[in-house]
Structure formats: C-alpha cells, structure tokens
Design a protein around this motif. Structure first.
Motif, PDB file in Angstrom:
ATOM      1  N   ILE A   1       0.761  -1.229   0.154  1.00 38.48           N
ATOM      2  CA  ILE A   1       0.066  -0.271   0.101  1.00 38.48           C
ATOM      3  C   ILE A   1       0.971   1.220   0.023  1.00 38.48           C
ATOM      4  N   CYS A   2       2.017   1.251   0.833  1.00 42.12           N
ATOM      5  CA  CYS A   2       2.928   2.448   0.875  1.00 42.12           C
ATOM      6  C   CYS A   2       3.439   2.584  -0.229  1.00 42.12           C
ATOM      7  N   HIS A   3       3.907   1.636  -0.996  1.00 45.98           N
ATOM      8  CA  HIS A   3       4.581   1.914  -2.152  1.00 45.98           C
ATOM      9  C   HIS A   3       3.800   2.349  -3.411  1.00 45.98           C
ATOM     10  N   ALA A   4       2.469   1.652  -3.303  1.00 47.77           N
ATOM     11  CA  ALA A   4       1.494   2.290  -4.657  1.00 47.77           C
ATOM     12  C   ALA A   4       0.789   3.396  -4.122  1.00 47.77           C
ATOM     13  N   ALA A   5       0.657   4.089  -2.963  1.00 44.90           N
ATOM     14  CA  ALA A   5      -0.018   5.245  -2.551  1.00 44.90           C
ATOM     15  C   ALA A   5       0.861   6.358  -2.470  1.00 44.90           C
ATOM     16  N   GLN A   6       2.215   6.352  -2.431  1.00 51.67           N
ATOM     17  CA  GLN A   6       3.245   7.444  -1.986  1.00 51.67           C
ATOM     18  C   GLN A   6       3.411   8.323  -3.148  1.00 51.67           C
ATOM     19  N   THR A   7       3.273   9.486  -2.927  1.00 52.75           N
ATOM     20  CA  THR A   7       3.649  10.720  -3.917  1.00 52.75           C
ATOM     21  C   THR A   7       4.725  11.480  -3.627  1.00 52.75           C
ATOM     22  N   GLY A   8       4.949  11.412  -2.126  1.00 54.40           N
ATOM     23  CA  GLY A   8       6.025  12.030  -1.541  1.00 54.40           C
ATOM     24  C   GLY A   8       5.641  13.485  -0.783  1.00 54.40           C
ATOM     25  N   SER A   9       4.507  13.988  -1.270  1.00 55.72           N
ATOM     26  CA  SER A   9       3.841  15.218  -0.707  1.00 55.72           C
ATOM     27  C   SER A   9       2.902  14.935   0.440  1.00 55.72           C
ATOM     28  N   VAL A  10       2.830  15.914   1.198  1.00 50.10           N
ATOM     29  CA  VAL A  10       1.915  15.768   2.496  1.00 50.10           C
ATOM     30  C   VAL A  10       0.495  15.464   2.200  1.00 50.10           C
ATOM     31  N   GLY A  11       0.110  14.607   2.886  1.00 51.85           N
ATOM     32  CA  GLY A  11      -1.433  14.136   2.520  1.00 51.85           C
ATOM     33  C   GLY A  11      -1.530  12.801   1.893  1.00 51.85           C
ATOM     34  N   ASP A  12      -0.495  12.261   1.936  1.00 57.15           N
ATOM     35  CA  ASP A  12      -0.490  10.674   1.333  1.00 57.15           C
ATOM     36  C   ASP A  12      -1.386   9.804   1.947  1.00 57.15           C
ATOM     37  N   GLY A  13      -1.504  10.224   3.237  1.00 54.90           N
ATOM     38  CA  GLY A  13      -2.569   9.184   3.936  1.00 54.90           C
ATOM     39  C   GLY A  13      -1.640   8.671   5.196  1.00 54.90           C
ATOM     40  N   LEU A  14      -2.573   7.703   5.829  1.00 49.69           N
ATOM     41  CA  LEU A  14      -2.354   7.147   6.937  1.00 49.69           C
ATOM     42  C   LEU A  14      -2.662   5.578   6.968  1.00 49.69           C
ATOM     43  N   ILE A  15      -2.088   4.721   7.713  1.00 49.49           N
ATOM     44  CA  ILE A  15      -2.399   3.266   7.702  1.00 49.49           C
ATOM     45  C   ILE A  15      -2.721   3.037   9.175  1.00 49.49           C
ATOM     46  N   PHE A  16      -3.920   2.591   9.460  1.00 44.98           N
ATOM     47  CA  PHE A  16      -4.148   2.139  10.969  1.00 44.98           C
ATOM     48  C   PHE A  16      -4.349   0.642  10.930  1.00 44.98           C
ATOM     49  N   VAL A  17      -3.792   0.049  11.957  1.00 39.53           N
ATOM     50  CA  VAL A  17      -3.734  -1.473  12.090  1.00 39.53           C
ATOM     51  C   VAL A  17      -4.591  -1.969  13.254  1.00 39.53           C
ATOM     52  N   TYR A  18      -5.545  -2.762  13.250  1.00 33.49           N
ATOM     53  CA  TYR A  18      -6.539  -3.092  14.438  1.00 33.49           C
ATOM     54  C   TYR A  18      -6.372  -4.741  14.542  1.00 33.49           C
ATOM     55  N   PRO A  19      -6.551  -5.079  15.902  1.00 33.51           N
ATOM     56  CA  PRO A  19      -6.631  -6.656  15.987  1.00 33.51           C
ATOM     57  C   PRO A  19      -8.164  -6.781  15.655  1.00 33.51           C
TER      58      PRO A  19
END
Ligand SMILES: Nc1ncnc2c1ncn2[C@@H]1O[C@H](COP(=O)(O)OP(=O)(O)OP(=O)(O)O)[C@@H](O)[C@H]1O
Ligand SMILES: [Mg+2]
Length: 125
Positions: free
Chosen positions: A78-96
C-alpha cells in the motif's frame, strides 16, 4: 491471528493500490469514501474573494482484514503504491480483529478469510 488494515489514501491512488494488492494475492477488501485532515489541518485555497481554508479533504479508506503473517507485505504494498512524497499521502491504521464469520457457511476465523488463489492459500515466503 487476524488484523484489520484501515488505509486512508488519495482518491486518485485507489486503482494503483487495488492493482498492487491484487498482484500480491489480496482478494477481499472494501472501500469507503471519507473526508478528513491530518496534521496540516487541510489546505488553503485562493479564490476571487480571497483565501479560504478547506479543512475536510476527500480521501478513500480501504479496509482489509487479513492474517497476521500477510500484514507487513500488505502495508509495504500500500505504501509503495499510494506514495507521492507530498504531504497528505495518507495513513494506515492497524487493528486486532476478534473474529470473522462467513455468513453463507458459518466458517469462523482464518477459514472465513480464505479465497481460492488468495495470499492465504499460497505457501509462506
Ligand atoms: N489522527 C487521525 N485519525 C483519523 N484519521 C486521520 C488522522 N490523521 C489523518 N487522518 C485521515 O488521513 C487523511 C490523510 O492524512 P495525512 O496524509 O494528511 O496525514 P498527516 O499525518 O498530516 O501526514 P502528512 O504530513 O504526510 O500530510 C486525512 O485526510 C484524514 O482523512
Ligand atoms: Mg497532512
């Protein structure tokens, strides 16, 4: 055992992320449209009547429930595909995740997450 990834990404990255996840064998997922802001609090736009702030920007949330041993690979993808390098690229939250139930069959837990050909039916690598 089972985790949920909630990835908030740019709308225009959805197809790239979906394709990349499919390529590593992630089959089940769901997507919702959402709005929000991170630490910059939105963006300032300049219009005819002056500058104004848009504080709730459109984003897409991808939800994936998957086995623990596939978590890091999915996050990297996800990081590799979603990254542009600019602010606002997003966040990933992980839950059990406590449990999963496939309604049609009553299967529970990991069995309820298996699809033919998906990442869970491949040998671990
Ligand atoms: N703490 C948070 N809780 C829930 N959702 C959040 C949070 N922070 C950001 N989001 C969501 O993630 C989206 C993207 O956030 P964003 O990428 O701007 O994070 P950031 O921490 O400000 O990182 P960056 O400095 O790269 O911009 C936001 O539009 C919002 O929908
Ligand atoms: Mg931000």
């Amino acid at each position: 055992m089972t985790k949920k990834i909630e990835a908030i990404i740019r709308e225009e990255k959805l197809n790239d992320v979906k394709d990349a996840l499919q390529a590593i064998g992630i089959v089940g997922m769901n997507v919702t449209e959402c709005r929000g802001h991170g630490r910059q609090g939105g963006i300032e736009l300049v219009g005819r009547s002056g500058a104004y702030k848009v504080d709730m920007l459109p984003r897409v949330q991808i939800n994936i429930v998957l086995s623990d041993h596939n978590l890091e690979q999915a996050i990297d993808t996800i990081c590799h595909a979603a990254q542009t390098g600019s602010v606002g690229d997003g966040l990933i939250f992980v839950y059990p995740v406590e449990d999963v139930v496939r309604i049609r069959t009553g299967e529970r837990g990991r069995a309820a997450l298996m699809y033919p050909g998906d990442i869970d039916t491949r040998p671990l690598g």
